[in-house]
Every structure is written in C-alpha cells, then in structure tokens.
Scaffold this active site. Structure first.
Site, mmCIF file in Angstrom:
data_model
loop_
_atom_site.group_PDB
_atom_site.id
_atom_site.type_symbol
_atom_site.label_atom_id
_atom_site.label_comp_id
_atom_site.label_asym_id
_atom_site.label_seq_id
_atom_site.Cartn_x
_atom_site.Cartn_y
_atom_site.Cartn_z
ATOM 1 N N LYS A 161 -30.226 -41.435 4.526
ATOM 2 C CA LYS A 161 -29.569 -40.479 3.622
ATOM 3 C C LYS A 161 -28.825 -41.316 2.582
ATOM 4 O O LYS A 161 -27.603 -41.486 2.619
ATOM 5 C CB LYS A 161 -28.634 -39.558 4.418
ATOM 6 C CG LYS A 161 -28.267 -38.293 3.655
ATOM 7 C CD LYS A 161 -27.648 -37.268 4.568
ATOM 8 C CE LYS A 161 -26.857 -36.241 3.790
ATOM 9 N NZ LYS A 161 -27.616 -35.479 2.805
ATOM 10 N N ALA A 162 -29.623 -41.898 1.707
ATOM 11 C CA ALA A 162 -29.141 -42.874 0.737
ATOM 12 C C ALA A 162 -28.880 -42.204 -0.605
ATOM 13 O O ALA A 162 -29.699 -41.409 -1.081
ATOM 14 C CB ALA A 162 -30.185 -43.978 0.569
#
Ligand code: PMP
Length: 292
Positions: A161-162
């Site tokens: 979840k960048a």
C-alpha cells in the site's frame, strides 16, 4: 465551520509522530524528505467502530509488509503499532474514527538511493463518515473505466500500500469526476477488470459472487472479509479474471474497502445495476460484523 471543511493541516487534535504525541498542527515534515521526492511512503487506512479498530492487527501487519516490499522498515513493532493506534484515538476522544498510520523515508540523503535515510512514522485519526456521499451510496455510485491501467506485478510493487501507486488513481479519479462520475474503474495491463481507485470490486450473476483475482492489486482486508461472509451465507464465490465485455451481464456490482465499506454501484460506463439482495445482505452482514 463543520469539521469536514477544515483543511487537514489546520485541524485541532493530536497525532503520534516519531515517538511522541504532537499537537496536530505541529507535525511538520522537511521539504527535502525522500518520501516526498521519490514517493517512498507506505500507509494504512483503518476504521474504529464503537471503540474497536476492525482488523487492527492485520492492518499493522500490512503496514509492515508494505514497508518491507519497499525495502523500508517500520521503526516500531506490530504490537506497539496496535497499542499506539488506540492511544491516538483515545487522546483525540474518538470511538468512531478513521485511522491513518504512515511511514516515510526522511531527508538524510537525496537521490534515488535511500540507504542512509531514517524511516519516520506518524499515526493520525479523525472522524470520517461515509467515503462516498451517503445518499449516492444507497442508490449506487457511478463508475467510468479509466484511461490508465493497473500495472503488472513485475512492473510495480502492487502488493504494497505504497503512496506512489496512487498517482494514476488520483489522475483517473479527477478525470471521471469532471464528467460527473463518482469513481474510476481500472482495467489491468491485460485488459481484465481490476478494481476502483481505492476499493475492490465484486459482481453478482445468477446468485453467484464474482471477484477479480488479486494478482496485481491490493487484496483488500474488506474483500477478504466479504468473501468469508458470503461463504457463511451460502453465497457461492468465484475468484477469477473478469473481461470488460462481461460487465453488461452482471445484475449487481459493489465495491469494498475500509473507507468505502460495502458500496453499491449503480452504473459502470453505459451499464446499469440494481442495488439488489446480495449487495444488501452482504452490506448488512459487514456492518454487523465491524460492530460486533
Ligand atoms: N485497493 C486499493 C487501491 C485501496 O487503496 C484499498 C483501500 N486500502 C483497497 C483496495 C481496499 O483495501 P482494504 O479493504 O484493506 O481497505
């Protein structure tokens, strides 16, 4: 001014940052931080319902895993993170909240390499009602297929979840919002239906729940929960690739996500859907579970 109208950087309250609780307005980040220049940041989105964070441990573990994928290390343990999220909610007097931990690389080094940077961590929490307009959510929101496509897992850290991965999501969302739609639907690089900009997708056909294989997008915790709930309610689930030309044959569509919860979709491009019995049943089951 209603709380929702106050810009995020000017609100009152407290944020935990790098080891201590700080006044909300004083949580400053240096302009030469690696996270800002090169997108080296990972974050979580969680909801507290009636004093309990849903899937608290799983979110903390996912933050650690997202960081690991980006070759970063969250400076505190999963257990400490769990505890601090509760402390932040308590300090802000919240029992119903959206919780946002974020880890980012600091400014010790400039350039692509970030070996010398320190990973910072902040945890914020605030009141956040429905992600999509509540009235629209009941009628079903509208989606339009985005011009951008989700990249293959070989070309981007798709299971992290960048922060950087959201660039095409913002561009796509802006583009469809200008045309009056509520959200964009991504196809992937192969042309399969993948997900919306911040939520996973489910379709219903002949009483069966169909959801895309999460091989190059986030396998959301809400998605996993809804699959379990469907199985408990004896609704058959099929995880497979979906072609866009199938969209016209589905009876119901809904999105899942921590922020979006279970949100009915009324329209995708030229196709219309009803907010039907399967969507309603799973939404009720989800709402009951998160408050149980
Ligand atoms: N896909 C994307 C791109 C997201 O940002 C989110 C929200 N985290 C999801 C799916 C759904 O994930 P979850 O159910 O874990 O919130």
């Amino acid at each position: 001014m209603a709380d929702g109208d106050v810009p995020f950087d000017q609100r009152d309250g407290f944020i935990w940052m790098d080891g201590k609780i700080v006044e909300w307005k004083d949580t400053k980040v240096h302009v030469l931080s690696h996270g800002m220049h090169y997108g080296s940041a990972v974050f979580e989105g969680e909801r507290m319902y009636n004093g309990k964070i849903f899937k608290c441990r799983e979110h903390s573990e996912r933050l650690h895993n997202s960081a690991k994928i980006l070759d970063m290390e969250v400076p505190i343990s999963v257990e400490e993170l769990d505890k601090l999220k509760y402390e932040v909610c308590e300090k802000n007097g919240l029992k119903e909240a959206y919780v946002r931990p974020i880890a980012w690389r600091g400014g010790e080094q400039m350039g692509i390499s970030a070996q010398k940077t320190r990973t910072h961590l902040a945890i914020a929490a605030w009141s956040w009602g429905t992600y999509f307009d509540a009235e629209k959510r009941d009628k079903g929101i509208s989606l339009k297929t985005a011009k951008w496509r989700r990249p293959p897992a070989e070309c981007a850290p798709t299971q992290s979840k960048a922060a950087g991965l959201y660039m095409i999501a913002t561009l796509s969302k802006h583009s469809v919002e200008r045309e009056g739609y509520d959200d964009a639907l991504f196809l992937d690089h192969r042309g399969y239906v993948s997900e919306a900009t911040g939520a996973n997708l489910f379709a219903i056909k002949d009483g069966k729940l169909i959801t895309p294989t999460p091989d190059n997008f986030l396998n959301g915790l809400t998605r996993q929960t809804v699959i379990e709930l469907a199985e408990e309610h004896n609704i058959p689930v099929e995880v497979r690739h979906i072609m866009p030309d199938e969209l016209g044959s589905f009876e119901e569509i809904f999105l899942t996500g921590t922020a979006a919860e279970v949100t009915a979709v009324g329209k995708i491009d030229e196709h219309s859907y009803t907010v039907g019995p399967v969507t309603r049943k799973l939404r009720e089951a989800y709402e009951a579970l998160v408050r149980s």
